[in-house]
Structures are given as C-alpha cells and as structure tokens.
Scaffold this motif. Structure first.
Motif, PDB file in Angstrom:
ATOM      1  N   THR A   7       0.619  -1.312  -0.182  1.00 40.98           N
ATOM      2  CA  THR A   7       0.126  -0.040  -0.222  1.00 40.98           C
ATOM      3  C   THR A   7       0.297   1.160  -0.069  1.00 40.98           C
ATOM      4  OG1 THR A   7      -1.421  -0.696   1.726  1.00 40.98           O
ATOM      5  CG2 THR A   7      -1.321   1.134   1.232  1.00 40.98           C
ATOM      6  N   VAL A   8       0.083   2.471  -0.735  1.00 44.27           N
ATOM      7  CA  VAL A   8       1.189   3.858   0.190  1.00 44.27           C
ATOM      8  C   VAL A   8      -0.062   4.445   0.613  1.00 44.27           C
ATOM      9  CG1 VAL A   8       0.465   4.249  -2.745  1.00 44.27           C
ATOM     10  CG2 VAL A   8       2.130   5.860  -1.183  1.00 44.27           C
ATOM     11  N   LEU A   9       0.523   5.072   1.432  1.00 42.04           N
ATOM     12  CA  LEU A   9       0.043   6.110   2.593  1.00 42.04           C
ATOM     13  C   LEU A   9       0.005   7.751   1.887  1.00 42.04           C
ATOM     14  CD1 LEU A   9      -2.217   6.749   4.911  1.00 42.04           C
ATOM     15  CD2 LEU A   9      -0.085   6.222   6.399  1.00 42.04           C
ATOM     16  N   LYS A  10      -1.195   8.521   1.939  1.00 46.54           N
ATOM     17  CA  LYS A  10      -0.796   9.776   1.436  1.00 46.54           C
ATOM     18  C   LYS A  10      -1.352  10.816   2.726  1.00 46.54           C
ATOM     19  CE  LYS A  10      -1.814  12.741  -2.178  1.00 46.54           C
ATOM     20  NZ  LYS A  10      -2.491  13.397  -3.684  1.00 46.54           N
ATOM     21  N   GLY A  11      -0.873  11.458   2.984  1.00 45.78           N
ATOM     22  CA  GLY A  11      -1.350  12.910   3.671  1.00 45.78           C
ATOM     23  C   GLY A  11       0.449  13.466   4.455  1.00 45.78           C
ATOM     24  N   TYR A 122      13.453  15.300   8.114  1.00 37.64           N
ATOM     25  CA  TYR A 122      12.594  15.499   6.975  1.00 37.64           C
ATOM     26  C   TYR A 122      11.311  15.507   7.351  1.00 37.64           C
ATOM     27  CZ  TYR A 122      16.459  14.640   4.182  1.00 37.64           C
ATOM     28  OH  TYR A 122      17.633  14.745   2.825  1.00 37.64           O
ATOM     29  N   MET A 123      10.854  14.726   9.090  1.00 36.78           N
ATOM     30  CA  MET A 123       9.838  14.842   8.880  1.00 36.78           C
ATOM     31  C   MET A 123       9.216  16.834   9.926  1.00 36.78           C
ATOM     32  SD  MET A 123       8.396  12.691   8.514  1.00 36.78           S
ATOM     33  CE  MET A 123       9.512  11.980   6.718  1.00 36.78           C
ATOM     34  N   ASP A 124      10.308  17.283  10.819  1.00 38.33           N
ATOM     35  CA  ASP A 124      10.116  18.787  10.741  1.00 38.33           C
ATOM     36  C   ASP A 124       9.823  19.463  10.298  1.00 38.33           C
ATOM     37  OD1 ASP A 124      10.077  17.836  13.115  1.00 38.33           O
ATOM     38  OD2 ASP A 124      12.574  18.723  13.729  1.00 38.33           O
ATOM     39  N   GLU A 125      10.553  19.517   8.591  1.00 39.75           N
ATOM     40  CA  GLU A 125      10.822  20.510   7.555  1.00 39.75           C
ATOM     41  C   GLU A 125       9.335  20.173   6.680  1.00 39.75           C
ATOM     42  OE1 GLU A 125      13.159  20.520   3.158  1.00 39.75           O
ATOM     43  OE2 GLU A 125      14.321  19.293   4.497  1.00 39.75           O
ATOM     44  N   ALA A 126       8.945  18.951   6.773  1.00 37.88           N
ATOM     45  CA  ALA A 126       7.719  18.040   6.218  1.00 37.88           C
ATOM     46  C   ALA A 126       6.405  19.308   6.501  1.00 37.88           C
ATOM     47  CB  ALA A 126       6.714  17.515   6.099  1.00 37.88           C
ATOM     48  N   MET A 127       6.258  18.755   8.519  1.00 38.94           N
ATOM     49  CA  MET A 127       5.457  19.569   8.876  1.00 38.94           C
ATOM     50  C   MET A 127       5.981  21.421   9.025  1.00 38.94           C
ATOM     51  SD  MET A 127       5.013  17.205  12.701  1.00 38.94           S
ATOM     52  CE  MET A 127       6.825  16.889  12.665  1.00 38.94           C
ATOM     53  N   ASN A 128       6.153  21.092   9.119  1.00 39.61           N
ATOM     54  CA  ASN A 128       6.714  23.075   8.807  1.00 39.61           C
ATOM     55  C   ASN A 128       6.533  23.860   7.042  1.00 39.61           C
ATOM     56  OD1 ASN A 128       7.875  22.954  11.172  1.00 39.61           O
ATOM     57  ND2 ASN A 128       9.800  23.562  10.464  1.00 39.61           N
ATOM     58  N   LYS A 129       6.390  22.966   6.352  1.00 37.74           N
ATOM     59  CA  LYS A 129       6.299  22.839   4.771  1.00 37.74           C
ATOM     60  C   LYS A 129       4.329  22.798   4.354  1.00 37.74           C
ATOM     61  CE  LYS A 129      10.926  24.127   3.704  1.00 37.74           C
ATOM     62  NZ  LYS A 129      12.307  23.772   3.013  1.00 37.74           N
ATOM     63  N   ASN A 130       4.850  21.801   5.165  1.00 40.87           N
ATOM     64  CA  ASN A 130       2.804  21.531   5.176  1.00 40.87           C
ATOM     65  C   ASN A 130       3.299  20.436   3.491  1.00 40.87           C
ATOM     66  OD1 ASN A 130      -0.039  21.010   5.644  1.00 40.87           O
ATOM     67  ND2 ASN A 130      -0.385  22.501   3.706  1.00 40.87           N
ATOM     68  N   ALA A 131       3.811  19.736   3.508  1.00 46.00           N
ATOM     69  CA  ALA A 131       4.342  19.250   2.624  1.00 46.00           C
ATOM     70  C   ALA A 131       3.609  17.755   2.748  1.00 46.00           C
ATOM     71  CB  ALA A 131       6.037  18.359   2.503  1.00 46.00           C
ATOM     72  N   THR A 132       3.184  16.645   1.769  1.00 48.58           N
ATOM     73  CA  THR A 132       2.811  16.204   1.650  1.00 48.58           C
ATOM     74  C   THR A 132       4.038  14.968   1.494  1.00 48.58           C
ATOM     75  OG1 THR A 132       1.335  16.597   0.179  1.00 48.58           O
ATOM     76  CG2 THR A 132       0.809  14.187   0.221  1.00 48.58           C
ATOM     77  N   LEU A 133       3.524  13.207   2.645  1.00 44.55           N
ATOM     78  CA  LEU A 133       3.856  12.129   2.790  1.00 44.55           C
ATOM     79  C   LEU A 133       3.734  11.198   1.804  1.00 44.55           C
ATOM     80  CD1 LEU A 133       5.210  13.955   5.059  1.00 44.55           C
ATOM     81  CD2 LEU A 133       5.454  12.277   6.154  1.00 44.55           C
ATOM     82  N   TYR A 134       4.350  10.560   0.927  1.00 45.41           N
ATOM     83  CA  TYR A 134       3.745   9.162   0.283  1.00 45.41           C
ATOM     84  C   TYR A 134       4.635   7.705   1.529  1.00 45.41           C
ATOM     85  CZ  TYR A 134       1.401  12.159  -2.971  1.00 45.41           C
ATOM     86  OH  TYR A 134       0.813  13.164  -3.194  1.00 45.41           O
ATOM     87  N   ALA A 135       3.917   7.238   2.127  1.00 46.60           N
ATOM     88  CA  ALA A 135       4.735   6.232   2.837  1.00 46.60           C
ATOM     89  C   ALA A 135       4.371   4.994   1.736  1.00 46.60           C
ATOM     90  CB  ALA A 135       4.443   6.227   4.166  1.00 46.60           C
ATOM     91  N   PHE A 136       5.056   4.118   1.198  1.00 46.51           N
ATOM     92  CA  PHE A 136       5.232   2.668   0.792  1.00 46.51           C
ATOM     93  C   PHE A 136       5.326   1.698   2.011  1.00 46.51           C
ATOM     94  CE2 PHE A 136       5.501   5.643  -2.584  1.00 46.51           C
ATOM     95  CZ  PHE A 136       5.192   5.271  -3.534  1.00 46.51           C
ATOM     96  N   GLY A 137       4.958   0.826   2.032  1.00 44.70           N
ATOM     97  CA  GLY A 137       5.183  -0.394   2.933  1.00 44.70           C
ATOM     98  C   GLY A 137       3.651  -1.564   2.839  1.00 44.70           C
ATOM     99  N   GLU A 138       3.162  -2.199   4.362  1.00 43.44           N
ATOM    100  CA  GLU A 138       2.419  -2.852   3.866  1.00 43.44           C
ATOM    101  C   GLU A 138       1.522  -2.263   5.233  1.00 43.44           C
ATOM    102  OE1 GLU A 138       1.472  -7.400   4.193  1.00 43.44           O
ATOM    103  OE2 GLU A 138       2.523  -6.725   6.147  1.00 43.44           O
ATOM    104  N   ALA A 139       0.123  -1.785   4.804  1.00 43.27           N
ATOM    105  CA  ALA A 139      -0.891  -1.256   5.468  1.00 43.27           C
ATOM    106  C   ALA A 139      -0.743  -2.537   6.857  1.00 43.27           C
ATOM    107  CB  ALA A 139      -1.701  -1.246   4.789  1.00 43.27           C
ATOM    108  N   TRP A 140      -1.577  -1.736   8.326  1.00 50.33           N
ATOM    109  CA  TRP A 140      -2.740  -2.433   9.141  1.00 50.33           C
ATOM    110  C   TRP A 140      -3.812  -1.939   9.437  1.00 50.33           C
ATOM    111  CZ3 TRP A 140       1.705   0.343  10.856  1.00 50.33           C
ATOM    112  CH2 TRP A 140       1.159   0.897  12.478  1.00 50.33           C
ATOM    113  N   GLY A 141      -4.175  -2.255   9.897  1.00 50.02           N
ATOM    114  CA  GLY A 141      -6.186  -1.695  10.754  1.00 50.02           C
ATOM    115  C   GLY A 141      -7.267  -2.139   9.451  1.00 50.02           C
TER     116      GLY A 141
END
Length: 228
Positions: A7-11, A122-141
C-alpha cells in the motif's frame, strides 16, 4: 509469499515519536484530507546483525512514480498488478544509486549522525512546510477497539515495512517479493521538490530472482551488479 497488503499512504505529518519498547522504530502521525489518522512505523534498527540500517535520502528525487502520485486520493491506496506503475523496487526500478546507501546507528551522541535524527529532520521540515508524504509498505488496521499506542487515535491504523522487502534471510523470506519495496517520498509542493527516503537491512541481498528471493548471499552480491 509477498506482502499481503502492499500500500501507499498519502497524507500530512502532524507529530512524531520514538518507540519506547521492542525494536527501535521512528513513529510518524499522519492525517489524510478527511482528517483520518494513521501511523507510519519506520524501522531504525535491524533485528539481525549488523544492526545498523542502510540509509539513503535523495534530495531531488525524480522518477516516473512522482508524475502519478499527486493524483491519488489521500489515505490508503492498495498497490496491485493494475497500478504497479506506482510501486517501488530498489533493484529493478533504478530509483537511486544504492552504492550511496550508508549504515547508520539508530541513536548516537552528537548532531545529525544517526538514523533517528535524519528522519526527524525531514519530518520537521515536512510539517513546517505542510508537505505531502507518501509512505510505501504494508498496511494494517483498522483496529476498531484499540487506540493507537503512540498517538492515541481510534481506530488504530497505519503502515509498516518501510524498507526494502526482498532478498531477505531466515523467517523474513516469506515477505519477499518484487515491486513491493517500502520507502517515504515527500512532496514539498511550494518548491515543487521531492525527497526520497530509502532504507534496507544489511542482511538483505541485492541479487534477487523474479520472486524477490536472494540468488546470491550479500557477500557475493556486488552493489554495482545487483542482479535481475
């Protein structure tokens, strides 16, 4: 058998934490456009020896995938044979020069010299700049009756295996597959810049067959000639 739910998770990242028990993980709280909550669990130490995880960050990442990802809905998108053009494969996809990957300890005294600090930056920069993350891996839940153990949202839901998922040894061989590698891509929209974060375990072979299984042990598999 490959990952069950690649899965890819976008947010958008909204918070981070460090796993306080078990194997060290860097935990990222992410929200989609509908304000649904998810957690990204990133391995920052291997359970095999050597324990340092291989790391590479591409500061100006470019690939065919990034032309398609912004069109995805936020939240989970399962990756199957129908949309494999957005999948990641470290060996076959030519995403980056993996000879540039370096082993990093998960935590070490000093500034910006361990994997926790690299990802945190990188996460601090992403939060400060309201960047979009795409995380690839295996989903749960979703885990309907259990709050997330780090960020306390309900239901618990998220994604893990944010690393190469082929060339494994021992019990992890069952996770092998091609076009199912993990990683994090960050889109800084205002700069039109992409960052790619890629992780692998030193026990994983880069010489793999059509099922993602190692065809040569790590010591016999040249980084410059990873195989098929």
């Amino acid at each position: 058998m490959p990952l069950r739910n690649y899965t890819v998770l976008k947010g958008k990242a909204v918070d981070t934490d460090i796993a306080k028990s078990g194997k060290p993980h860097f935990e990222i709280h992410i929200k989609d456009d509908q304000k649904h909550d998810y957690r990204i669990a990133v391995n920052i130490e291997s359970g095999s020896r050597p324990s340092e995880v291989l790391y590479f960050a591409s500061e100006n990442f470019n690939s065919e995938q990034i032309t398609k990802l912004p069109q995805l809905n936020s939240g989970f998108t399962s990756i199957t044979s129908d949309n494999r053009d957005i999948a990641l494969d470290y060996v076959r996809g030519k995403l980056f020069d993996h000879t540039k990957m370096i082993p990093l300890p998960h935590d070490k005294p000093g500034a910006n010299n361990d994997l926790k600090e690299k990802i945190e930056g990188y996460m601090d920069e992403a939060m400060n700049k309201n960047a979009t993350l795409y995380a690839f891996g295996e989903a749960w839940g979703p885990e309907e009756n259990e709050p997330d153990k780090y960020f306390n949202f309900v239901p618990g839901s998220g994604i893990h295996d944010i690393h190469m998922n082929q060339g494994n040894i021992a019990r992890w061989k069952s996770d092998d597959g091609i076009w199912q590698d993990g990683g994090i891509l960050i889109h800084f929209e205002e700069e039109n810049r992409w960052v790619g974060i890629f992780l692998a375990f030193q026990s994983q072979s880069w010489c793999t067959d059509s099922n993602g299984h190692a065809i040569k042990p790590v010591k016999d598999c040249s980084y410059n000639n990873p195989g098929h």
